[in-house]
Structure formats: C-alpha cells, structure tokens
Design an enzyme around this catalytic site. Structure first.
Site, PDB file in Angstrom:
ATOM      1  N   SER A  51      64.327  -5.851 -83.985  1.00 47.28           N
ATOM      2  CA  SER A  51      63.701  -4.964 -84.968  1.00 47.28           C
ATOM      3  C   SER A  51      64.183  -5.404 -86.350  1.00 47.28           C
ATOM      4  O   SER A  51      65.333  -5.861 -86.490  1.00 47.28           O
ATOM      5  CB  SER A  51      64.117  -3.520 -84.730  1.00 47.28           C
ATOM      6  OG  SER A  51      63.759  -2.707 -85.843  1.00 47.28           O
TER       7      SER A  51
ATOM      8  N   ALA B 255      62.161  -3.749 -73.228  1.00 46.94           N
ATOM      9  CA  ALA B 255      62.601  -2.385 -72.922  1.00 46.94           C
ATOM     10  C   ALA B 255      63.510  -1.909 -74.045  1.00 46.94           C
ATOM     11  O   ALA B 255      64.415  -2.628 -74.455  1.00 46.94           O
ATOM     12  CB  ALA B 255      63.348  -2.352 -71.590  1.00 46.94           C
TER      13      ALA B 255
ATOM     14  N   ASP C 250      66.255   0.098 -63.954  1.00 47.80           N
ATOM     15  CA  ASP C 250      66.899   0.538 -65.189  1.00 47.80           C
ATOM     16  C   ASP C 250      67.684  -0.650 -65.719  1.00 47.80           C
ATOM     17  O   ASP C 250      68.663  -1.102 -65.109  1.00 47.80           O
ATOM     18  CB  ASP C 250      67.835   1.721 -64.918  1.00 47.80           C
ATOM     19  CG  ASP C 250      68.459   2.253 -66.207  1.00 47.80           C
ATOM     20  OD1 ASP C 250      68.469   1.523 -67.217  1.00 47.80           O
ATOM     21  OD2 ASP C 250      68.948   3.393 -66.188  1.00 47.80           O
TER      22      ASP C 250
ATOM     23  N   TYR D 161      70.952   2.484 -83.575  1.00 49.53           N
ATOM     24  CA  TYR D 161      69.813   1.627 -83.178  1.00 49.53           C
ATOM     25  C   TYR D 161      69.904   0.280 -83.894  1.00 49.53           C
ATOM     26  O   TYR D 161      69.736  -0.784 -83.277  1.00 49.53           O
ATOM     27  CB  TYR D 161      68.515   2.358 -83.536  1.00 49.53           C
ATOM     28  CG  TYR D 161      67.241   1.595 -83.220  1.00 49.53           C
ATOM     29  CD1 TYR D 161      66.740   1.562 -81.921  1.00 49.53           C
ATOM     30  CD2 TYR D 161      66.532   0.947 -84.220  1.00 49.53           C
ATOM     31  CE1 TYR D 161      65.568   0.883 -81.635  1.00 49.53           C
ATOM     32  CE2 TYR D 161      65.361   0.265 -83.945  1.00 49.53           C
ATOM     33  CZ  TYR D 161      64.877   0.231 -82.647  1.00 49.53           C
ATOM     34  OH  TYR D 161      63.717  -0.449 -82.365  1.00 49.53           O
TER      35      TYR D 161
ATOM     36  N   ARG E 162      61.408   1.705 -65.753  1.00 49.64           N
ATOM     37  CA  ARG E 162      62.010   2.684 -64.847  1.00 49.64           C
ATOM     38  C   ARG E 162      60.937   3.420 -64.050  1.00 49.64           C
ATOM     39  O   ARG E 162      61.078   3.645 -62.858  1.00 49.64           O
ATOM     40  CB  ARG E 162      62.857   3.686 -65.647  1.00 49.64           C
ATOM     41  CG  ARG E 162      64.140   3.107 -66.184  1.00 49.64           C
ATOM     42  CD  ARG E 162      64.755   4.009 -67.211  1.00 49.64           C
ATOM     43  NE  ARG E 162      63.825   4.259 -68.310  1.00 49.64           N
ATOM     44  CZ  ARG E 162      64.055   5.045 -69.344  1.00 49.64           C
ATOM     45  NH1 ARG E 162      65.196   5.698 -69.420  1.00 49.64           N
ATOM     46  NH2 ARG E 162      63.159   5.200 -70.293  1.00 49.64           N
TER      47      ARG E 162
ATOM     48  N   ILE F 104      55.295  -0.279 -85.543  1.00 46.01           N
ATOM     49  CA  ILE F 104      54.191  -0.632 -84.649  1.00 46.01           C
ATOM     50  C   ILE F 104      53.701   0.626 -83.943  1.00 46.01           C
ATOM     51  O   ILE F 104      54.514   1.466 -83.511  1.00 46.01           O
ATOM     52  CB  ILE F 104      54.673  -1.663 -83.584  1.00 46.01           C
ATOM     53  CG1 ILE F 104      55.380  -2.862 -84.253  1.00 46.01           C
ATOM     54  CG2 ILE F 104      53.513  -2.109 -82.707  1.00 46.01           C
ATOM     55  CD1 ILE F 104      54.555  -3.672 -85.219  1.00 46.01           C
TER      56      ILE F 104
HETATM   57  P1  NAP Z   1      57.621   2.130 -75.837  1.00 48.46           P
HETATM   58  O1  NAP Z   1      56.162   2.146 -76.042  1.00 48.46           O
HETATM   59  O2  NAP Z   1      58.390   3.404 -75.863  1.00 48.46           O
HETATM   60  O3  NAP Z   1      57.916   1.339 -74.459  1.00 48.46           O
HETATM   61  C1  NAP Z   1      59.228   1.175 -74.043  1.00 48.46           C
HETATM   62  C2  NAP Z   1      59.218   0.421 -72.724  1.00 48.46           C
HETATM   63  O4  NAP Z   1      60.585   0.222 -72.310  1.00 48.46           O
HETATM   64  C3  NAP Z   1      58.540   1.208 -71.606  1.00 48.46           C
HETATM   65  O5  NAP Z   1      57.919   0.294 -70.721  1.00 48.46           O
HETATM   66  C4  NAP Z   1      59.721   1.881 -70.909  1.00 48.46           C
HETATM   67  O6  NAP Z   1      59.375   2.236 -69.576  1.00 48.46           O
HETATM   68  C5  NAP Z   1      60.767   0.755 -71.005  1.00 48.46           C
HETATM   69  N1  NAP Z   1      62.143   1.201 -70.888  1.00 48.46           N
HETATM   70  C6  NAP Z   1      62.822   2.083 -71.673  1.00 48.46           C
HETATM   71  N2  NAP Z   1      64.063   2.242 -71.235  1.00 48.46           N
HETATM   72  C7  NAP Z   1      64.207   1.428 -70.149  1.00 48.46           C
HETATM   73  C8  NAP Z   1      65.275   1.155 -69.263  1.00 48.46           C
HETATM   74  N3  NAP Z   1      66.492   1.740 -69.377  1.00 48.46           N
HETATM   75  N4  NAP Z   1      65.083   0.256 -68.259  1.00 48.46           N
HETATM   76  C9  NAP Z   1      63.882  -0.358 -68.114  1.00 48.46           C
HETATM   77  N5  NAP Z   1      62.829  -0.133 -68.928  1.00 48.46           N
HETATM   78  C10 NAP Z   1      62.999   0.762 -69.930  1.00 48.46           C
HETATM   79  O7  NAP Z   1      58.356   1.211 -76.928  1.00 48.46           O
HETATM   80  P2  NAP Z   1      57.810  -0.012 -77.823  1.00 48.46           P
HETATM   81  O8  NAP Z   1      57.502   0.517 -79.162  1.00 48.46           O
HETATM   82  O9  NAP Z   1      56.813  -0.805 -77.088  1.00 48.46           O
HETATM   83  O10 NAP Z   1      59.168  -0.825 -77.966  1.00 48.46           O
HETATM   84  C11 NAP Z   1      59.376  -2.079 -77.321  1.00 48.46           C
HETATM   85  C12 NAP Z   1      60.569  -2.751 -77.990  1.00 48.46           C
HETATM   86  O11 NAP Z   1      60.213  -3.007 -79.349  1.00 48.46           O
HETATM   87  C13 NAP Z   1      61.827  -1.893 -78.034  1.00 48.46           C
HETATM   88  O12 NAP Z   1      62.952  -2.706 -77.831  1.00 48.46           O
HETATM   89  C14 NAP Z   1      61.832  -1.345 -79.440  1.00 48.46           C
HETATM   90  O13 NAP Z   1      63.136  -1.053 -79.874  1.00 48.46           O
HETATM   91  C15 NAP Z   1      61.223  -2.496 -80.190  1.00 48.46           C
HETATM   92  N6  NAP Z   1      60.634  -2.136 -81.486  1.00 48.46           N
HETATM   93  C16 NAP Z   1      59.609  -1.239 -81.547  1.00 48.46           C
HETATM   94  C17 NAP Z   1      59.073  -0.927 -82.794  1.00 48.46           C
HETATM   95  C18 NAP Z   1      57.935   0.041 -82.973  1.00 48.46           C
HETATM   96  O14 NAP Z   1      57.617   0.364 -84.133  1.00 48.46           O
HETATM   97  N7  NAP Z   1      57.285   0.507 -81.914  1.00 48.46           N
HETATM   98  C19 NAP Z   1      59.588  -1.523 -83.941  1.00 48.46           C
HETATM   99  C20 NAP Z   1      60.633  -2.428 -83.842  1.00 48.46           C
HETATM  100  C21 NAP Z   1      61.145  -2.732 -82.587  1.00 48.46           C
HETATM  101  P3  NAP Z   1      60.156   3.451 -68.807  1.00 48.46           P
HETATM  102  O15 NAP Z   1      60.320   4.573 -69.797  1.00 48.46           O
HETATM  103  O16 NAP Z   1      59.294   3.773 -67.634  1.00 48.46           O
HETATM  104  O17 NAP Z   1      61.464   2.865 -68.393  1.00 48.46           O
END
Ligand code: NAP
Length: 236
Positions: free
Chosen positions: A134, A84, A56, A147, A34, A180
């Site tokens: 996840s 995302a 979005d 979630y 976004r 992570i």
């Molecule tokens: P993050 O660092 O918060 O990054 C999230 C990314 O998604 C950002 O680039 C954000 O950019 C984008 N985003 C969020 N809402 C959006 C929307 N409506 N449209 C387009 N882009 C959007 O999160 P992350 O930890 O890397 O997570 C990545 C994925 O891994 C997610 O699906 C999360 O559920 C999954 N996951 C993460 C973990 C963990 O421990 N970190 C564990 C299991 C699964 P903008 O805000 O600019 O849109």
C-alpha cells in the site's frame, strides 16, 4: 506443465480481479481465503479447472497444508500473489493490541509464511511472487500507523527476499495501491479523498490487477515497488 498461480485473498477485491486476468491468460488458479464458500464462488466464476482452498494466512500449519493440497491437486505453484489483507483503522492511543496483532499477522506474517512455503516448490524451477502492499506503507496516514507498519514491513521483506532468491530464478515484487473500490474502502466517502488524487477517482480492482500481472510476468524485474494510485502519492 501447467502454469499454476496461487492467489491468497483471491475471493474478493484486488485478488479476485488478479485471478480473473490470470485465468484469461491460461493459468490454473488456486483461490485462497478463509471463507471457502466465497472462494468457491470466485473460482467457479472463472470457468475452467480452477480450485478454491480455505486457509487463514496467519496460521503456519494452515498455510503448509494448503500448499500441500495445491501441489496435490494443481501441481507445483510457480506464481504467488499475496492479496489477503485487513485494516483496523484507529488512532494509536485508542488501538487495541488484538487489532494490532491481527493486522501484523494477516498483512505481514501471512506473506512471510506463504512465500516460505512457496520457496520449496519454486526453488526447483523458478517462480514469481507479487505482494500487495500500500502507498500507506511509505507515506503513512493518520489512523493507520499499525497498518502502515505492516505494509512498510512488507516492502522490506519483499526486497530482502528478492535478494535472497534471485539466483534461484525467483522474482519478488510489490504493488502498492492507493484508494481502490473494494470491500475494504466501501465505508469511505470518495469525494473526501479525490481532491488529492490526480486522476480524480478511486481506482478499480482491475486497475491494480493489471499491474500485478505485469510484474508476475516481467522476466527482468525484481525487488520493485510499483505504485498504482492515480497520482495520490504526489499530493500527500
Ligand atoms: P478485500 O476486498 O477486503 O479482500 C480481502 C481478501 O483477503 C478477501 O479475499 C479475504 O477473504 C482475504 N483475507 C483476509 N484475511 C485473510 C486471512 N487471514 N487469511 C486468508 N485470506 C484472508 O480487500 P482488498 O481491498 O481487495 O485488499 C487486497 C489487498 O490490497 C490487501 O492487502 C490490502 O491491504 C491491499 N490494499 C487495498 C487497498 C484498497 O484501497 N482497497 C489499498 C491499498 C492496499 P476472507 O475474508 O474470506 O478470508
């Protein structure tokens, strides 16, 4: 023809690490998020001819338009990563409907819309999709019922789509991370969780990115869910 990879959520965290690996491998990247400024910064850091797009993922018109722009400027997208995602953790009794809806729309409707839009390009020449789920999607967690539902739904969606499109030489897989280090987990106290993680630490975004790239490029794997959690799922 260029190998073009769209990374939704490629501006930060796991998606950004995926984009870094894919750029090193010679793919042309579309970094989608976004916040365009953050996406541009991430695309700029990759060097080379990569582009950033603001979208979005929960809005169908936005997704449609973004795929049209990606095709115009980069060529047909043949690799897609859905990274995302958002979380709005809360016990269900306290959860607000608007937070439920935003998680469902971003984490589940979003990948459905991007996969649908990508099909139109991939159906001609094949393609590969990795959706980031996840382990909470199948293990569950207190405070994460909504979630968890989005991530469990993402697995069912991905496996069904894998069945639908395999004959068109399109593969669909899921990577299911544990904890992570990213913006999403920065509020957590790591030491409270590591006793359950066999490898004794949170993962890094790059740990997950290697698994995503492996599945993107594995020609005989589809409908698979690859867990990347340091052994967490064995203990909870
Ligand atoms: P993050 O660092 O918060 O990054 C999230 C990314 O998604 C950002 O680039 C954000 O950019 C984008 N985003 C969020 N809402 C959006 C929307 N409506 N449209 C387009 N882009 C959007 O999160 P992350 O930890 O890397 O997570 C990545 C994925 O891994 C997610 O699906 C999360 O559920 C999954 N996951 C993460 C973990 C963990 O421990 N970190 C564990 C299991 C699964 P903008 O805000 O600019 O849109």
């Amino acid at each position: 023809m260029d190998k073009v990879c769209a990374v939704f959520g490629g501006s930060r965290g796991i998606g950004r690490a995926v984009a870094q690996l894919m750029a090193q491998k010679g793919y042309r990247l579309a970094i989608v998020a976004r916040n365009l400024e953050v996406a541009k910064a991430a695309a700029g850091e990759l060097g080379g001819n990569h582009l950033a797009f603001s979208c979005d993922v929960a809005k169908e018109e936005d997704v449609q338009h973004t795929f049209e722009e990606m095709e115009k400027h980069l060529g047909p997208v043949n690799f897609l990563v859905n990274a995302a995602g958002i979380n709005r953790d809360s016990l269900l009794v306290r959860a607000k409907a608007e937070d439920m809806i935003s998680q469902l729309h971003t984490n589940l409707l979003g990948p459905m819309l991007t996969c649908k839009a990508a099909m139109k390009m991939m159906i001609q020449q094949g393609g590969s999709i990795v959706n980031v789920g996840s382990i909470i999607g199948f293990k569950g967690n207190v405070g994460q019922s909504v979630y968890s539902a989005t991530k469990g739904g993402l697995i069912g969606f991905s496996r069904s789509l894998a069945k639908e499109v395999a004959r068109k030489k399109i593969r669909v897989n899921v990577v299911a991370p544990g904890f992570i280090h990213t913006d999403m987990t920065k509020h957590l106290k790591e030491e409270q969780f590591t006793k359950n993680i066999l490898l004794g630490r949170f993962g890094e975004a790059l740990d997950v990115a290697h698994a995503v790239v492996f599945l993107l490029e594995s020609p005989y794997i589809t409908g698979h869910v690859l867990v990347v959690d340091g052994g967490l799922q064995l203990t909870i």
